[in-house]
Design a protein around this motif. Structure first.
Motif, PDB file in Angstrom:
ATOM      1  N   ARG A 129       1.313  -0.777  -0.304  1.00 48.20           N
ATOM      2  CA  ARG A 129      -0.089  -0.022  -0.209  1.00 48.20           C
ATOM      3  C   ARG A 129       0.863   1.512   0.137  1.00 48.20           C
ATOM      4  O   ARG A 129       1.703   1.132   0.793  1.00 48.20           O
ATOM      5  N   CYS A 130      -0.042   2.083  -0.537  1.00 44.53           N
ATOM      6  CA  CYS A 130       1.170   3.768  -1.014  1.00 44.53           C
ATOM      7  C   CYS A 130       0.930   4.382   0.369  1.00 44.53           C
ATOM      8  O   CYS A 130      -0.319   4.288   1.567  1.00 44.53           O
ATOM      9  N   PHE A 131       1.871   5.064   0.553  1.00 46.20           N
ATOM     10  CA  PHE A 131       2.240   6.367   2.160  1.00 46.20           C
ATOM     11  C   PHE A 131       0.664   6.648   2.169  1.00 46.20           C
ATOM     12  O   PHE A 131      -0.004   7.671   3.224  1.00 46.20           O
ATOM     13  N   TYR A 132      -0.511   6.794   1.340  1.00 40.59           N
ATOM     14  CA  TYR A 132      -1.226   7.853   1.848  1.00 40.59           C
ATOM     15  C   TYR A 132      -2.901   6.511   1.836  1.00 40.59           C
ATOM     16  O   TYR A 132      -3.645   7.027   2.292  1.00 40.59           O
ATOM     17  N   GLU A 133      -2.360   6.053   1.758  1.00 45.72           N
ATOM     18  CA  GLU A 133      -3.521   4.679   2.437  1.00 45.72           C
ATOM     19  C   GLU A 133      -3.319   3.951   3.344  1.00 45.72           C
ATOM     20  O   GLU A 133      -4.395   3.511   3.367  1.00 45.72           O
ATOM     21  N   LEU A 134      -2.094   4.805   4.038  1.00 46.00           N
ATOM     22  CA  LEU A 134      -1.340   4.050   5.286  1.00 46.00           C
ATOM     23  C   LEU A 134      -2.712   5.395   6.452  1.00 46.00           C
ATOM     24  O   LEU A 134      -2.760   6.282   6.154  1.00 46.00           O
ATOM     25  N   SER A 135      -2.843   4.035   7.638  1.00 45.76           N
ATOM     26  CA  SER A 135      -3.265   5.336   8.981  1.00 45.76           C
ATOM     27  C   SER A 135      -2.824   5.358   9.318  1.00 45.76           C
ATOM     28  O   SER A 135      -1.319   5.193  10.431  1.00 45.76           O
ATOM     29  N   LEU A 136      -2.861   7.309  10.043  1.00 45.86           N
ATOM     30  CA  LEU A 136      -0.817   7.483   9.936  1.00 45.86           C
ATOM     31  C   LEU A 136      -1.364   7.093  11.952  1.00 45.86           C
ATOM     32  O   LEU A 136      -0.276   7.315  12.402  1.00 45.86           O
TER      33      LEU A 136
END
Length: 258
Positions: free
Chosen positions: A142-149
């Motif tokens: 998964r790309c970085f913007y798809e990961l929950s912070l």
């Protein structure tokens, strides 16, 4: 549980190998071409402490997708270090080295000598690139913007404290004397953050457009497909041989009967 541990070990190795390869490559390039060392000994030691410490360890407690947990059991012969993982490490390390040496060369062109500002800019760039790269290593698909912070609080604390420690090294006078650094302007920090974001750009391109090259899942599927197709070819070849043997045996029996 075992799948999650195996998955996180790969993410940990992807980050650690990239960081070590980048640092080694940068020092090797400077030595081979007779260039001044971009980082001093204390800065290299600080990088090793930070990158081998909290950020890397926090990747080991990253929550794993349900997709991975529901997947079929992996083969016990599956390697931890795959060709796809090595490709990710090499390309990430190459970009980090390029960005860091670019900053170093730009600083050198001002006066031609290595100053505290030169090594500080280089030092800050390398550390920021690695911290950004740690975020990209949280997931191999998964790309970085798809990961929950907020899905991994340990990672946030680790990266946040590492960044605060880096700022202390740059701005606190007692640590400036130890690490031979000097204060940077806000513009310098924004410039370094902008360059460091290129690591996320590279990671996004790999995960969207080159999954067959950089994804462990896709590479394993291709390996399983090739192995299954080869086994099918072997079985079909074996069946055809058996059929030919039976046919020749019938012919011999007919000839002997005549």
């Amino acid at each position: 549980e075992g799948k999650g541990i195996f998955f996180n070990i790969r993410n940990f190795l992807s980050f650690q190998l990239s960081t070590s390869l980048a640092a080694l490559t940068m020092a090797s390039i400077a030595s081979v071409f007779g260039l001044p060392n971009p980082l001093n000994a204390m800065q290299i030691l600080w990088i090793n402490i930070i990158m081998d410490g909290p950020p890397a360890q926090s990747l080991g407690v990253e929550p794993v997708d349900d997709k991975i947990l529901r997947a079929k059991p992996r083969s016990p012969n599956d390697p931890i270090i795959t060709p796809a993982l090595l490709r990710r490490c090499i390309t990430s390390a190459a970009l980090i080295v390029f960005v860091t040496l670019r900053v170093f060369s730009n600083e050198l062109t001002h006066d031609g000598t290595v100053s505290r500002r030169d090594t500080t800019m280089t030092f800050m760039t390398f550390v920021n690139c690695d911290l950004v790269h740690a975020y990209a290593c949280r997931h191999s698909e998964r790309c970085f913007y798809e990961l929950s912070l907020w899905s991994n609080p340990s990672f946030l604390w680790a990266v946040g404290m590492s960044f605060v420690g880096q700022l202390l090294v740059i701005y606190w006078p007692p640590l400036q004397a130890v690490f031979q650094t000097e204060s940077l302007s806000v513009g310098d920090l924004l410039y370094i953050l902008l360059l460091s974001s290129s690591v996320l750009g590279l990671d996004t391109i790999r995960k969207i457009y080159f999954q067959s090259w950089f994804s462990d899942v896709h590479s394993q599927q291709q390996t399983k497909y090739s192995s299954s197709s080869s086994s099918k070819k072997k079985s079909s070849t074996t069946k055809s041989k058996k059929k030919r043997i039976k046919t020749s045996a019938r012919r011999r029996r007919r000839i002997m009967g005549l």
